[in-house]
Every structure is written in structure tokens, then in C-alpha cells.
Design a protein around this motif. Sequence first.
Motif, PDB file in Angstrom:
ATOM      1  N   LEU A 103      -4.673   9.065  36.790  1.00  0.00           N
ATOM      2  CA  LEU A 103      -4.370   9.612  35.467  1.00  0.00           C
ATOM      3  C   LEU A 103      -4.906  11.036  35.325  1.00  0.00           C
ATOM      4  N   SER A 104      -6.058  11.304  35.927  1.00  0.00           N
ATOM      5  CA  SER A 104      -6.601  12.669  35.910  1.00  0.00           C
ATOM      6  C   SER A 104      -5.681  13.623  36.652  1.00  0.00           C
ATOM      7  N   ILE A 105      -5.178  13.185  37.797  1.00  0.00           N
ATOM      8  CA  ILE A 105      -4.254  14.018  38.569  1.00  0.00           C
ATOM      9  C   ILE A 105      -2.974  14.264  37.783  1.00  0.00           C
ATOM     10  N   LEU A 106      -2.464  13.222  37.136  1.00  0.00           N
ATOM     11  CA  LEU A 106      -1.263  13.368  36.317  1.00  0.00           C
ATOM     12  C   LEU A 106      -1.504  14.340  35.169  1.00  0.00           C
ATOM     13  N   PHE A 107      -2.675  14.237  34.530  1.00  0.00           N
ATOM     14  CA  PHE A 107      -3.015  15.145  33.440  1.00  0.00           C
ATOM     15  C   PHE A 107      -3.027  16.592  33.929  1.00  0.00           C
ATOM     16  N   LEU A 108      -3.636  16.836  35.104  1.00  0.00           N
ATOM     17  CA  LEU A 108      -3.676  18.203  35.636  1.00  0.00           C
ATOM     18  C   LEU A 108      -2.289  18.717  35.986  1.00  0.00           C
ATOM     19  N   HIS A 109      -1.440  17.846  36.489  1.00  0.00           N
ATOM     20  CA  HIS A 109      -0.071  18.250  36.831  1.00  0.00           C
ATOM     21  C   HIS A 109       0.713  18.632  35.573  1.00  0.00           C
ATOM     22  N   VAL A 110       0.609  17.830  34.540  1.00  0.00           N
ATOM     23  CA  VAL A 110       1.298  18.127  33.280  1.00  0.00           C
ATOM     24  C   VAL A 110       0.724  19.394  32.663  1.00  0.00           C
ATOM     25  N   TYR A 111      -0.590  19.551  32.716  1.00  0.00           N
ATOM     26  CA  TYR A 111      -1.229  20.747  32.166  1.00  0.00           C
ATOM     27  C   TYR A 111      -0.739  22.002  32.885  1.00  0.00           C
ATOM     28  N   LYS A 112      -0.602  21.911  34.216  1.00  0.00           N
ATOM     29  CA  LYS A 112      -0.114  23.064  34.988  1.00  0.00           C
ATOM     30  C   LYS A 112       1.305  23.416  34.592  1.00  0.00           C
ATOM     31  N   ARG A 113       2.173  22.418  34.476  1.00  0.00           N
ATOM     32  CA  ARG A 113       3.575  22.681  34.108  1.00  0.00           C
ATOM     33  C   ARG A 113       3.687  23.233  32.698  1.00  0.00           C
ATOM     34  N   LYS A 114       2.865  22.725  31.794  1.00  0.00           N
ATOM     35  CA  LYS A 114       2.922  23.158  30.398  1.00  0.00           C
ATOM     36  C   LYS A 114       2.494  24.616  30.252  1.00  0.00           C
ATOM     37  N   ASN A 115       1.539  25.030  31.051  1.00  0.00           N
ATOM     38  CA  ASN A 115       0.975  26.374  30.913  1.00  0.00           C
ATOM     39  C   ASN A 115       1.381  27.306  32.046  1.00  0.00           C
ATOM     40  N   GLN A 116       2.535  27.096  32.642  1.00  0.00           N
ATOM     41  CA  GLN A 116       2.959  27.902  33.782  1.00  0.00           C
ATOM     42  C   GLN A 116       3.140  29.372  33.412  1.00  0.00           C
ATOM     43  N   LEU A 117       3.646  29.654  32.236  1.00  0.00           N
ATOM     44  CA  LEU A 117       3.843  31.049  31.831  1.00  0.00           C
ATOM     45  C   LEU A 117       2.526  31.749  31.529  1.00  0.00           C
ATOM     46  N   LYS A 118       1.551  31.021  31.039  1.00  0.00           N
ATOM     47  CA  LYS A 118       0.266  31.632  30.710  1.00  0.00           C
ATOM     48  C   LYS A 118      -0.497  32.063  31.958  1.00  0.00           C
ATOM     49  N   GLU A 119      -0.157  31.490  33.100  1.00  0.00           N
ATOM     50  CA  GLU A 119      -0.881  31.798  34.333  1.00  0.00           C
ATOM     51  C   GLU A 119      -0.759  33.266  34.708  1.00  0.00           C
ATOM     52  N   ALA A 120       0.365  33.863  34.403  1.00  0.00           N
ATOM     53  CA  ALA A 120       0.566  35.269  34.735  1.00  0.00           C
ATOM     54  C   ALA A 120      -0.293  36.186  33.872  1.00  0.00           C
ATOM     55  N   TYR A 121      -0.733  35.711  32.718  1.00  0.00           N
ATOM     56  CA  TYR A 121      -1.459  36.555  31.781  1.00  0.00           C
ATOM     57  C   TYR A 121      -2.924  36.183  31.615  1.00  0.00           C
ATOM     58  N   SER A 122      -3.351  35.092  32.208  1.00  0.00           N
ATOM     59  CA  SER A 122      -4.714  34.624  31.985  1.00  0.00           C
ATOM     60  C   SER A 122      -5.352  34.216  33.304  1.00  0.00           C
ATOM     61  N   ASN A 123      -6.591  34.617  33.495  1.00  0.00           N
ATOM     62  CA  ASN A 123      -7.331  34.224  34.692  1.00  0.00           C
ATOM     63  C   ASN A 123      -8.017  32.872  34.520  1.00  0.00           C
ATOM     64  N   ASN A 124      -8.194  32.429  33.296  1.00  0.00           N
ATOM     65  CA  ASN A 124      -8.934  31.200  33.015  1.00  0.00           C
ATOM     66  C   ASN A 124      -8.007  30.073  32.593  1.00  0.00           C
ATOM     67  N   LEU A 125      -6.884  29.924  33.275  1.00  0.00           N
ATOM     68  CA  LEU A 125      -5.916  28.885  32.921  1.00  0.00           C
ATOM     69  C   LEU A 125      -6.500  27.488  33.057  1.00  0.00           C
ATOM     70  N   TRP A 126      -7.283  27.262  34.087  1.00  0.00           N
ATOM     71  CA  TRP A 126      -7.753  25.913  34.387  1.00  0.00           C
ATOM     72  C   TRP A 126      -9.016  25.542  33.625  1.00  0.00           C
ATOM     73  N   ASP A 127      -9.602  26.472  32.868  1.00  0.00           N
ATOM     74  CA  ASP A 127     -10.828  26.144  32.144  1.00  0.00           C
ATOM     75  C   ASP A 127     -10.616  25.030  31.125  1.00  0.00           C
ATOM     76  N   GLY A 128      -9.506  25.071  30.407  1.00  0.00           N
ATOM     77  CA  GLY A 128      -9.232  24.023  29.419  1.00  0.00           C
ATOM     78  C   GLY A 128      -9.049  22.667  30.065  1.00  0.00           C
ATOM     79  N   ALA A 129      -8.304  22.609  31.155  1.00  0.00           N
ATOM     80  CA  ALA A 129      -8.092  21.339  31.859  1.00  0.00           C
ATOM     81  C   ALA A 129      -9.390  20.843  32.468  1.00  0.00           C
ATOM     82  N   ARG A 130     -10.159  21.744  33.056  1.00  0.00           N
ATOM     83  CA  ARG A 130     -11.417  21.354  33.689  1.00  0.00           C
ATOM     84  C   ARG A 130     -12.393  20.786  32.662  1.00  0.00           C
TER      85      ARG A 130
END
Length: 77
Positions: free
Chosen positions: A27-54
Amino acid sequence: MEYLLWVFTPLAVVFLVPFLIVILLYLSILFLHVYKRKNQLKEAYSNNLWDGARKTLATLWDGHGAIWHGVPVGGAG
């Protein structure tokens, strides 16, 4: 019948608790996968994309540790 329940309860716990932990890991892996897909556009503009998921996963696993072991995992308390 009560004797069989007494015999099989520890066996059920031995097999169900690790199964539950594996399910929580998936379930944690699934959550991270969904989080990555949801925030794919923000990755280009933010260095701290994974802080919220982490932080979210850390909070969930800290709660899991507090429930199962009675103490917070993060060392606070």
C-alpha cells in the motif's frame, strides 16, 4: 472446539501479522506511485516533490509502530 481455537490462534497470528505488514508495504508503494503520477507536472518546478510523500509515509508508519508496539518509532516520547 475451544481447544482447537487455543491451538490455532497463535498459528493465525504468526502468519497474519507478517502478511499484514507485507500488505502495508504494498500500500505504501501504491501510495508513492499515485503521488508521483498526481504531481508529475510539479516535478519540473520543484526540487522537494517527494517531501510530502515521504512525510506522509513516515507519519503512517509511525502510527503503525505506535499501535503495534505502544511507542512512537521516531524516538520522540
